[in-house]
Scaffold this motif. Structure first.
Motif, PDB file in Angstrom:
ATOM      1  N   VAL A 227       1.094  -1.390   0.083  1.00 22.51           N
ATOM      2  CA  VAL A 227      -0.325  -0.463   0.197  1.00 22.51           C
ATOM      3  C   VAL A 227       0.618   0.772   0.172  1.00 22.51           C
ATOM      4  O   VAL A 227       1.622   1.315   0.906  1.00 22.51           O
ATOM      5  CB  VAL A 227      -0.843   0.005   0.985  1.00 22.51           C
TER       6      VAL A 227
ATOM      7  N   VAL B 190      -5.591   3.658   4.516  1.00 19.92           N
ATOM      8  CA  VAL B 190      -6.236   2.819   3.942  1.00 19.92           C
ATOM      9  C   VAL B 190      -7.526   3.992   4.996  1.00 19.92           C
ATOM     10  O   VAL B 190      -7.840   4.548   5.936  1.00 19.92           O
ATOM     11  CB  VAL B 190      -6.685   1.502   4.926  1.00 19.92           C
TER      12      VAL B 190
ATOM     13  N   PHE C 236      -7.275  -7.099   8.605  1.00 17.25           N
ATOM     14  CA  PHE C 236      -6.285  -6.679   7.307  1.00 17.25           C
ATOM     15  C   PHE C 236      -4.544  -7.275   8.514  1.00 17.25           C
ATOM     16  O   PHE C 236      -5.042  -6.557   9.519  1.00 17.25           O
ATOM     17  CB  PHE C 236      -5.997  -5.352   7.782  1.00 17.25           C
TER      18      PHE C 236
ATOM     19  N   ASN D 196       0.037  -6.095   5.922  1.00 23.92           N
ATOM     20  CA  ASN D 196       0.373  -5.302   4.311  1.00 23.92           C
ATOM     21  C   ASN D 196       2.032  -5.072   4.607  1.00 23.92           C
ATOM     22  O   ASN D 196       2.345  -4.620   5.565  1.00 23.92           O
ATOM     23  CB  ASN D 196      -0.775  -4.829   4.421  1.00 23.92           C
TER      24      ASN D 196
ATOM     25  N   TYR E 106       3.758  -1.058   4.178  1.00 21.71           N
ATOM     26  CA  TYR E 106       3.230   0.108   3.889  1.00 21.71           C
ATOM     27  C   TYR E 106       4.604   0.881   3.430  1.00 21.71           C
ATOM     28  O   TYR E 106       5.474   0.502   3.879  1.00 21.71           O
ATOM     29  CB  TYR E 106       2.490   0.771   5.594  1.00 21.71           C
TER      30      TYR E 106
ATOM     31  N   PHE F 111      -4.582   6.110   8.051  1.00 22.07           N
ATOM     32  CA  PHE F 111      -5.836   5.848   8.185  1.00 22.07           C
ATOM     33  C   PHE F 111      -7.211   6.162   9.331  1.00 22.07           C
ATOM     34  O   PHE F 111      -7.137   6.943   9.723  1.00 22.07           O
ATOM     35  CB  PHE F 111      -5.196   4.795   9.642  1.00 22.07           C
TER      36      PHE F 111
ATOM     37  N   TRP G  12      -4.008   2.444  14.628  1.00 24.67           N
ATOM     38  CA  TRP G  12      -4.954   1.067  13.871  1.00 24.67           C
ATOM     39  C   TRP G  12      -4.860   0.072  14.490  1.00 24.67           C
ATOM     40  O   TRP G  12      -5.309  -0.835  14.437  1.00 24.67           O
ATOM     41  CB  TRP G  12      -4.382   1.644  11.878  1.00 24.67           C
TER      42      TRP G  12
ATOM     43  N   TYR H  36      -6.729  -3.825  13.819  1.00 24.66           N
ATOM     44  CA  TYR H  36      -6.242  -3.674  11.842  1.00 24.66           C
ATOM     45  C   TYR H  36      -4.947  -3.659  11.963  1.00 24.66           C
ATOM     46  O   TYR H  36      -4.126  -3.654  12.819  1.00 24.66           O
ATOM     47  CB  TYR H  36      -6.478  -2.671  11.682  1.00 24.66           C
ATOM     48  N   ASP H  37      -4.420  -4.947  10.528  1.00 24.81           N
ATOM     49  CA  ASP H  37      -3.354  -5.044  10.287  1.00 24.81           C
ATOM     50  C   ASP H  37      -1.962  -6.014  11.599  1.00 24.81           C
ATOM     51  O   ASP H  37      -1.919  -5.132  11.514  1.00 24.81           O
ATOM     52  CB  ASP H  37      -2.818  -3.545   9.538  1.00 24.81           C
TER      53      ASP H  37
END
Length: 119
Positions: free
Chosen positions: A18, A26, A37, A40, A42, A52, A70, A75-76
């Motif tokens: 991303v 995001v 998520f 990922n 970044y 985010f 986040w 998440y993530d």
């Protein structure tokens, strides 16, 4: 969001690169069940910027937050900030170079020769 009034649900967003260089990483408009998520990568992400966005507000900071906020919202997990070393982003070649750090963290090469119209 979702189409025709149906909220998105159960999407898995994992091991994507991303690029946050445009000022957003995001943005989700939907319930926390809209997607998971994980892992990922970044690029161009300043960890101190609120890039985010989630609605409804799920982060302690409100609707927008940093990568740490986040992640604190669930998440993530396992995501990284990394320079993917794109081959030639200026000319839309976003394939990571052979020695890119994303490959060392489990990113699978994309079969660009098999994507798009095949003639």
């Amino acid at each position: 969001g979702g189409g025709k009034g149906t909220p998105m649900a159960n999407n898995t967003i994992t091991q994507n690169i991303v690029d946050a260089g445009d000022g957003r990483a995001v943005a989700i408009d939907g319930p926390k069940t809209a997607g998971t998520f994980t892992g990922n990568f970044y690029a161009d992400l300043d960890p101190n910027e609120a890039l985010f966005q989630a609605w409804p507000q799920v982060m302690a900071s409100g609707a927008t937050g940093t990568l740490a906020q986040w992640q604190a919202a669930g998440y993530d997990k396992g995501s990284l900030t990394v320079d993917p070393q794109f081959t030639d982003a200026a000319h839309d070649n976003f394939a990571p170079v052979a020695g890119s750090a994303v490959y060392q963290h489990g990113f699978d090469p994309l079969p660009f020769d098999q994507i798009g119209l095949l003639g």
